[in-house]
Write an enzyme that holds these catalytic residues in place. Structure first.
Site, mmCIF file in Angstrom:
data_model
loop_
_atom_site.group_PDB
_atom_site.id
_atom_site.type_symbol
_atom_site.label_atom_id
_atom_site.label_comp_id
_atom_site.label_asym_id
_atom_site.label_seq_id
_atom_site.Cartn_x
_atom_site.Cartn_y
_atom_site.Cartn_z
ATOM 1 N N LYS A 186 -2.850 -0.183 -7.073
ATOM 2 C CA LYS A 186 -1.780 0.826 -7.003
ATOM 3 C C LYS A 186 -0.713 0.527 -8.047
ATOM 4 O O LYS A 186 0.026 -0.445 -7.931
ATOM 5 C CB LYS A 186 -1.178 0.808 -5.596
ATOM 6 C CG LYS A 186 -0.128 1.850 -5.350
ATOM 7 C CD LYS A 186 0.258 1.827 -3.878
ATOM 8 C CE LYS A 186 1.353 2.822 -3.574
ATOM 9 N NZ LYS A 186 2.613 2.528 -4.247
ATOM 10 N N ASP A 208 13.114 -3.078 -1.969
ATOM 11 C CA ASP A 208 12.088 -2.218 -1.377
ATOM 12 C C ASP A 208 11.805 -2.572 0.077
ATOM 13 O O ASP A 208 11.615 -1.701 0.915
ATOM 14 C CB ASP A 208 10.761 -2.348 -2.165
ATOM 15 C CG ASP A 208 10.876 -1.669 -3.516
ATOM 16 O OD1 ASP A 208 11.952 -1.123 -3.805
ATOM 17 O OD2 ASP A 208 9.887 -1.688 -4.266
ATOM 18 N N PHE A 268 14.277 -1.134 2.429
ATOM 19 C CA PHE A 268 14.043 0.299 2.569
ATOM 20 C C PHE A 268 12.861 0.546 3.513
ATOM 21 O O PHE A 268 12.941 1.369 4.424
ATOM 22 C CB PHE A 268 13.780 0.930 1.197
ATOM 23 C CG PHE A 268 13.633 2.421 1.262
ATOM 24 C CD1 PHE A 268 14.755 3.229 1.305
ATOM 25 C CD2 PHE A 268 12.384 3.009 1.306
ATOM 26 C CE1 PHE A 268 14.633 4.610 1.398
ATOM 27 C CE2 PHE A 268 12.242 4.382 1.398
ATOM 28 C CZ PHE A 268 13.373 5.195 1.437
ATOM 29 N N LEU A 270 1.339 7.870 0.793
ATOM 30 C CA LEU A 270 0.278 7.172 1.528
ATOM 31 C C LEU A 270 0.883 6.297 2.612
ATOM 32 O O LEU A 270 1.997 5.807 2.472
ATOM 33 C CB LEU A 270 -0.495 6.256 0.574
ATOM 34 C CG LEU A 270 -1.313 6.909 -0.524
ATOM 35 C CD1 LEU A 270 -1.819 5.851 -1.487
ATOM 36 C CD2 LEU A 270 -2.491 7.664 0.070
HETATM 37 S S1 IVH Z 1 -3.567 8.764 -4.450
HETATM 38 C C1 IVH Z 1 -2.629 11.671 -1.070
HETATM 39 N N1 IVH Z 1 -4.176 6.772 -6.030
HETATM 40 O O1 IVH Z 1 1.083 5.658 -4.774
HETATM 41 C C2 IVH Z 1 -2.898 10.530 -1.990
HETATM 42 N N2 IVH Z 1 -1.910 7.126 -5.514
HETATM 43 O O2 IVH Z 1 2.433 6.236 -1.942
HETATM 44 C C3 IVH Z 1 -2.026 10.534 -3.145
HETATM 45 N N3 IVH Z 1 -0.388 5.543 -6.631
HETATM 46 O O3 IVH Z 1 2.536 8.835 -4.951
HETATM 47 C C4 IVH Z 1 -2.017 9.399 -4.027
HETATM 48 N N4 IVH Z 1 -1.932 4.417 -7.710
HETATM 49 O O4 IVH Z 1 2.544 7.374 -7.035
HETATM 50 C C5 IVH Z 1 -3.192 7.431 -5.407
HETATM 51 N N5 IVH Z 1 -4.874 5.074 -7.435
HETATM 52 C C6 IVH Z 1 -3.903 5.723 -6.827
HETATM 53 C C7 IVH Z 1 -2.553 5.363 -6.991
HETATM 54 C C8 IVH Z 1 -1.573 6.076 -6.306
HETATM 55 C C9 IVH Z 1 -0.638 4.548 -7.487
HETATM 56 C C10 IVH Z 1 0.955 5.902 -6.154
HETATM 57 C C11 IVH Z 1 1.307 7.348 -6.348
HETATM 58 C C12 IVH Z 1 1.528 7.909 -4.971
HETATM 59 C C13 IVH Z 1 1.854 6.674 -4.203
HETATM 60 C C14 IVH Z 1 1.501 6.808 -2.762
#
Ligand code: IVH
Length: 676
Positions: free
Chosen positions: A119, A34, A37, A84
């Site tokens: 996350k 990762d 990347f 994000l």
């Molecule tokens: S919010 C626009 N909340 O992280 C905001 N994402 O790189 C959208 N993810 O695609 C995401 N835990 O797969 C959000 N509590 C959380 C999250 C979360 C994991 C992942 C998700 C997203 C990625 C963002």
């Protein structure tokens, strides 16, 4: 570099991102770590910021994820599923908050509340509910279009199919993460590097009945579009998700102030090993939906949220046990068995503690909370202990004084150069008396640089050892093939192949043969120079007479350490039995001396210092290939002293006194008609 050149470099990087994405998203098998990347992505962003003319539709600044697989129908998301931005340290967080404050024209004293959510490292999904019914489920896909994976999602018990609760919006797309808990991953782990890949692979395969067999979980955390929803901030939204029947992350928290975010990040990172699922950071979202709306989106990520990642090179875990491994040369290496943690996409459950001294120096104990580092190809190792986390009952680790395998004596060698005892403790068994050493020696015997027996890997050595099919190296040439054929995983053909590869390796060069014996301090290079000196296997076997061993001291590169080691080897009766039985089974080739009419004929050489672009071993072999001779002492017999970087000045001055030609590497190369 010209603009064209810069563009070519840039496009190369974009292509590489595409390639890595294909492996990651379509095949669920990443081909790079990762962090590599992320670095590539950062390079691209930096280039785009520096050179305005660089633009490409496939740039990671314009895309999210990867285009949907052909296996599923594609469906457009009503509200795109974005990714994000990342933060790695306090400064990144301060910048994130500063931008929010500036954008909203707030005063510094205005407090921004955040919803801090660990996350989960899984794959995101969007669940569309109409009138309380789950009607469609999509993967993120490229962020704009997802794959219709409804049937697979319906197999996940955490996903409610019907919701009959008053304030549940008439139409909503609930978003969250599909993942596998670490314990379940251990059970199903076959081809996947980590739980995330396993979740993705299980969710995005064609047959829902296969998905149903995998214990996938779902945690909800946001929404895409929602009709008639009367909720005004993220913390309330999370509470409602729970009421509606979704699982939410138990470690979610409302926090304000960068300092508090950092403290929470630290606390969660320490808890990471106890959490049932894999997390790779903390997501911070501005709590107030109204502020979120005002902040909006930049490029492909919201201004109101950021992911604060954990370090890709290290993680915190707990030592469950300390085991002592025994190597081929008898070295006792302590290894910490730790609670499995994900470090940069790889699940780590072992970390080396190097040696006894290291354990004493860092006072590492069973039960300790430790930081484990895994960077590049280096074996994961414990870098520090968190003493605050140590329990009162904890006791110092007592390093065994006897070999845990054979219970024999162990020693720490005295190093004449450093005038100190070695840090490494060793089992003194020289032959095959110690089981663990014997197994490691046989692994070495069949290894690539030694006998190189095709299909005879480390696992087979262990298996055959435990089945008592081998005890000593020569047993490999007298295997009981009838018994092997009956073993699980073996058959007529595989036995025939094994027989063939072993037979093929019965003829071997003298240097490989010497190396295969695994004599301490006699590696590949030393084996080569000894073979060149002794020329025949008979001469090598004659070393069993201690008087003959002394002759090795005339060889440049062989010192007292090596000689003592060869002596010890020949003093061991089992080693002598191994040698004589191997001799019966093998055809050991004599070392053929190359060319005695070469350019350096009748000339003697000695090397001092580091040469440029060529190892000492190669330089020596080059001299010998050209009929020159290497000698190890500066005396009248020496014709040339070749001087490299940081040469021993004493040798140079003696050579000058004796009128010996002192030459540079370039001059020596010229003698060989070569340019360096
Ligand atoms: S919010 C626009 N909340 O992280 C905001 N994402 O790189 C959208 N993810 O695609 C995401 N835990 O797969 C959000 N509590 C959380 C999250 C979360 C994991 C992942 C998700 C997203 C990625 C963002």
């Amino acid at each position: 570099m010209s603009d064209k050149g810069i563009e070519i470099e840039y496009l190369k990087k974009i292509n590489l991102v595409q390639k890595y994405n294909k492996h990651y998203y379509d095949n669920d098998k990443p081909i790079v770590a990762d962090q590599i990347f992320d670095l590539l992505k950062k390079n691209i962003i930096d280039l785009e910021n520096k050179y305005e003319f660089l633009k490409n539709k496939d740039s990671p600044t314009r895309t999210v994820g990867f285009k949907p697989s052909k296996n599923f129908q594609k469906i457009k998301h009503k509200v795109p599923m974005l990714s994000l931005g990342n933060a790695f340290n306090e400064e990144d967080l301060k910048n994130f908050e500063k931008k929010i404050i500036n954008f909203l024209s707030l005063q510094e004293i205005n407090i921004v509340d955040y919803s801090a959510e660990p996350k989960i490292d899984g794959i995101s999904a969007s669940l569309i509910y109409v009138n309380g019914k789950f009607i469609k489920g999509l993967s993120r896909g490229d962020g704009t279009e997802g794959e219709d994976i409804t049937q697979n999602l319906k197999t996940i018990t955490d996903i409610p199919l019907v919701i009959n609760i008053k304030n549940f919006p008439k139409e909503i797309d609930i978003r969250g993460e599909v993942f596998i808990e670490n314990n379940d991953f251990k059970k199903i782990n076959k081809n996947f590097a980590n739980p995330r890949n396993a979740a993705s692979g299980s969710l995005r395969q064609k047959n829902p009945s296969i998905t149903a067999k995998i214990p996938l979980k779902f945690i909800a955390y946001t929404y895409g579009h929602a009709k008639e929803m009367k909720i005004y901030n993220q913390t309330d939204f999370l509470k409602n998700l729970k009421i509606w029947g979704f699982k939410i992350n138990p470690f979610n928290k409302k926090i304000s102030g960068v300092k508090n975010l950092i403290q929470n990040h630290k606390n969660i990172e320490e808890k990471r090993k106890e959490i049932k699922f894999d997390i790779d950071g903390i997501v911070y979202k501005v709590n107030d939906f109204n502020l979120q709306k005002r902040l909006g989106f930049a490029a492909n990520a919201p201004r109101w949220a950021i992911a604060h990642k954990f370090s890709p090179n290290s993680s915190i875990s707990e030592i469950i046990n300390i085991e002592i491994q025994i190597g081929r040369t008898g070295a006792l290496t302590p290894v910490a068995k730790i609670k499995p943690v994900n470090i940069g996409g790889v699940i780590v459950s072992n970390a080396t503690l190097h040696n006894e001294d290291e354990i004493i120096r860092k006072d590492i104990r069973i039960g300790d909370t430790v930081t484990v580092e895994r960077a590049g190809d280096v074996i994961p190792h414990v870098i520090s202990v968190d003493l605050k986390k140590r329990s009162e009952e904890s006791k110092s680790f007592i390093f065994p004084l006897n070999c845990p395998s054979c219970e024999g004596e162990t020693v720490k060698d005295y190093n004449v150069i450093t005038k100190k005892k070695d840090a490494v403790r060793r089992c003194i068994s020289e032959g095959y008396e110690c089981e663990k050493i014997a197994i490691e020696k046989i692994k070495h015997f069949v290894s690539k640089e030694a006998f190189n027996i095709d299909g005879f890997g480390k696992k087979i050595v262990e298996n055959f050892w435990h089945l008592k099919l081998i005890r000593l190296p020569q047993d490999i040439f007298n295997l009981n093939y009838d018994a092997i054929e009956k073993l699980e995983g073996w058959g007529k053909l595989s036995v025939k192949n094994l027989k063939f590869s072993i037979k093929q390796k019965k003829q071997i060069s003298l240097d490989r043969f010497i190396y295969s014996l695994g004599i301490r301090h006699i590696g590949q290079e030393n084996s080569k120079i000894i073979a060149r000196h002794l020329k025949t296997a008979i001469n090598f076997f004659k070393l069993s007479n201690a008087k003959n061993i002394e002759s090795l001291s005339n060889i440049d590169g062989i010192g007292s350490t090596q000689i003592q080691s060869v002596k010890n080897f020949f003093l061991n009766k089992v080693n002598l039995k191994v040698l004589s039985e191997l001799e019966e089974n093998l055809k050991i080739e004599n070392t053929v001396l190359i060319n005695n009419k070469g350019l350096l004929k009748n000339k003697t050489f000695m090397l001092t210092g580091k040469l440029n672009g060529i190892s000492r071993a190669e330089a020596k072999s080059l001299i010998e290939q050209n009929s020159g001779k290497i000698i190890s002492k500066v005396n009248k017999k020496l014709d040339y002293l070749i001087v490299g970087e940081k040469a021993t000045m004493k040798k140079v001055s003696i050579a000058k006194e004796l009128n010996i030609k002192v030459i540079k590497q370039t001059e020596w190369m010229e003698m060989l008609n070569k340019t360096s």
